[in-house]
Scaffold this active site. Sequence first.
Site, PDB file in Angstrom:
ATOM      1  CG  ASP A 277      21.680  -8.830   9.831  1.00  0.00           C
ATOM      2  OD1 ASP A 277      21.989  -9.127  10.998  1.00  0.00           O
ATOM      3  OD2 ASP A 277      21.941  -9.554   8.851  1.00  0.00           O
TER       4      ASP A 277
HETATM    5  C1  GLC Z   1      22.987 -12.883   9.016  1.00  0.00           C
HETATM    6  C2  GLC Z   1      23.787 -12.183  10.091  1.00  0.00           C
HETATM    7  C3  GLC Z   1      24.799 -11.202   9.564  1.00  0.00           C
HETATM    8  C4  GLC Z   1      25.327 -11.706   8.237  1.00  0.00           C
HETATM    9  C5  GLC Z   1      24.178 -11.651   7.248  1.00  0.00           C
HETATM   10  C6  GLC Z   1      24.580 -12.215   5.887  1.00  0.00           C
HETATM   11  O1  GLC Z   1      21.676 -13.064   9.401  1.00  0.00           O
HETATM   12  O2  GLC Z   1      23.061 -11.572  11.146  1.00  0.00           O
HETATM   13  O3  GLC Z   1      25.836 -11.080  10.542  1.00  0.00           O
HETATM   14  O4  GLC Z   1      26.409 -10.894   7.801  1.00  0.00           O
HETATM   15  O5  GLC Z   1      23.023 -12.318   7.714  1.00  0.00           O
HETATM   16  O6  GLC Z   1      24.808 -13.584   5.991  1.00  0.00           O
END
Ligand code: GLC
Length: 735
Positions: A277
């Site tokens: 993430d």
């Molecule tokens: C965010 C989310 C994730 C997302 C990523 C990119 O913090 O937790 O679901 O795909 O970052 O935006």
Amino acid sequence: MKIEKKFQPFTVLVNNFGFNKSNSYCLKKISIKLLLFGFFSLSAQDTNSIENIISKLSIEEKIAMCHAQSKFSSSGVPRLGIPELWMSDGPHGIRAEMNWDDWQYANWSNDYVTAFPALTCLAATFNPDLSFEYGINLGEEARYRKKDVLLGPGVNIYRTPLNGRNFEYMGEDPFLAAKMVVPYVRGVQENGVAACVKHFALNNQEQWRGHINVEVSDRALHEIYLPAFKSAIVEGNAWAIMGAYNKFRGQHCCHNKILLNGILKDSWGFDGVVISDWAGTHNTNEAIYNGLDIEMGTPSNKNKSVRFPYDSNFLGNSFLDKIINGEVSERVLNEKVARILKLMFRTSLNKNRPYGNINYESHYKTAYDVATEGVVLLKNSNNLLPIDISKKIRIAVIGENAEKKMSSGGGSSELKVDKEVSPLYGIIKEFNNATIEYAKGYSSDDNQNNRQLKSKAIALAKDADVVLFIGGLNKNSFQDSEASDRKAFKLPYGQPELIKEISKHNKNMAVILISGNAVKTSWKYDVKSIVQSWYLGSEAGNAIASILSGEINPSGKLPFSFPEKLSDNGAHHYGEISYPGKNNSQLYKEDILVGYRWHDTKNIIPSFCFGHGLSYTTFELFDINTNKNKYRLNEKINVACKVRNIGNVEGKEVVQVYVGKENSKVKRPKKELKGFKKVEVNRNEYVEVNINIPVKELAYYDENIASWKIEKGNYIIYIGNSSRAIVKEIKIKIL
Ligand code: GLC
């Protein structure tokens, strides 16, 4: 010995020719770079051999593939014509273009998309075929926008009604989420776009999401929190998966040895790519050895204006140095790169993948179909609904959510849309013979005078034939939104009080809840009808209006329970250590009893139960039987029944089959969903339904043997049209 980055490729190529490390350094002076580089280009036959390509890559090139090069892309290999990998949110639409290296939108003029309904709505359809259609359409838009990896679907289990991101997920039941996520993944990947199922795992709240350490039993982990991920990987063949922000047993999920190496790659045989993430990576050695393949979102050192600002990532220079100085074997790096190249062959290097499209009309139709099949009719006394569109009546539409845009906000799943029909607009369009008047009634903006709004709403309601209260939650922080949980279970902004006040003046009220979470419904006795609408996206107003007018007969079923009060929910029964956690640690003390499993086993009656959903017609289930009453382990239990429509309009019903073990030797929920089937039945007709349940799916996870185990003996098969509307119980025996 630190070798200048820009000469890195020599090191590997030289190494591949049998030179040792020290020679490579002196070779660096001989500028044969162009020759080698010119000599090796990615020829056609190379694309069939990952090993062949790896042998041509420098260490630097391989390292660069293992981390971000921008906010939403990771490196390719320009020298060999290997394109970079482009990723995009989100689970219910393709996010607008972001700047290369910050969280600002690029404000392009060609990245308007279809907002599909949120995944809670998709789950509420209980229709896997529709989920495939959803995936196909979403994948078409991702492909057309030149995205190789879609950062979705999210399938974290709905454990608490306060979780800000539940709207993005598929509810409280692992079986439903598992059955609904597989076709979605397959649909997306038909387009040559990877589905990146997320957030693996145990990201069941937003509060302290970055570091909360989740402690949960192996049994609950395998029976509740992993099944949807396992199905997405093993049955759906998802090509990517995203590590979660939180920790599990003390280690961040983005580089968690148990989850990534142990369960995902060894046990499930995952051959895709683990993506962190964004900024979910915290440790180089763990990232190197514990199964992370691409590090995304770790802040770059752009302010140092170096050419490669993401080299400072954990899998950047730190990883490079460990390879160069021999601390880490190049084999570890090659294993990551092999996975990344395989992902590329499935996507960016896949010459046969379709071109995608943003066919708004057909995608809006899919969005409308999912929306109208996912809306749940919770209550409808005196058949207040549907409202006859031919009548010249006065309809008071009250509530901020009647006009509030919901495709934007809520965090990374937000979308830039050309079209989002508001509920108010949809109602005005649908009920063109009626007099429609609107009053906001309440406001999410603290600066507005709610007292004045309230009095205007009440005055309007007094003279109306029907009141449509359109409220619920929204995508603001501390509502249904990423990065924060709700602070209260009840409806916000004074809605309960307003509903009760209006009902004193007009009993003909329907409340339409727009939300992705359960709310306290203590006001439910003051209104005749309640509709659980979701974040429905581009076609929201059209879908809601079609349900209210009866153009579409509602057939959605709740994918999660509505407890009467928060403490009736298992996660909130054991105090703060269970939710939201204490001292950055959390223990899932309700264990396997999540959602209706808790309600049924503890005999706590919910306000509305899992699987509940009414129709404008009436169905009856009859001729309910199993094919026999004794089964061996390798057999399937066939449950047959008929569904008759004894009402006045056609409709769809969901036959649900739950199973419970009698006198189990271990703690088990009273019953668990093990099969469902949605069927369409015309008025005065019936259809036959067959649901097959493999006996092996009755197993529980035995921690003593770290594997699944089937108890022999008696089981109860519960057949009905919700988790508490059981029409028949049949006792069977496993031999
Ligand atoms: C965010 C989310 C994730 C997302 C990523 C990119 O913090 O937790 O679901 O795909 O970052 O935006």
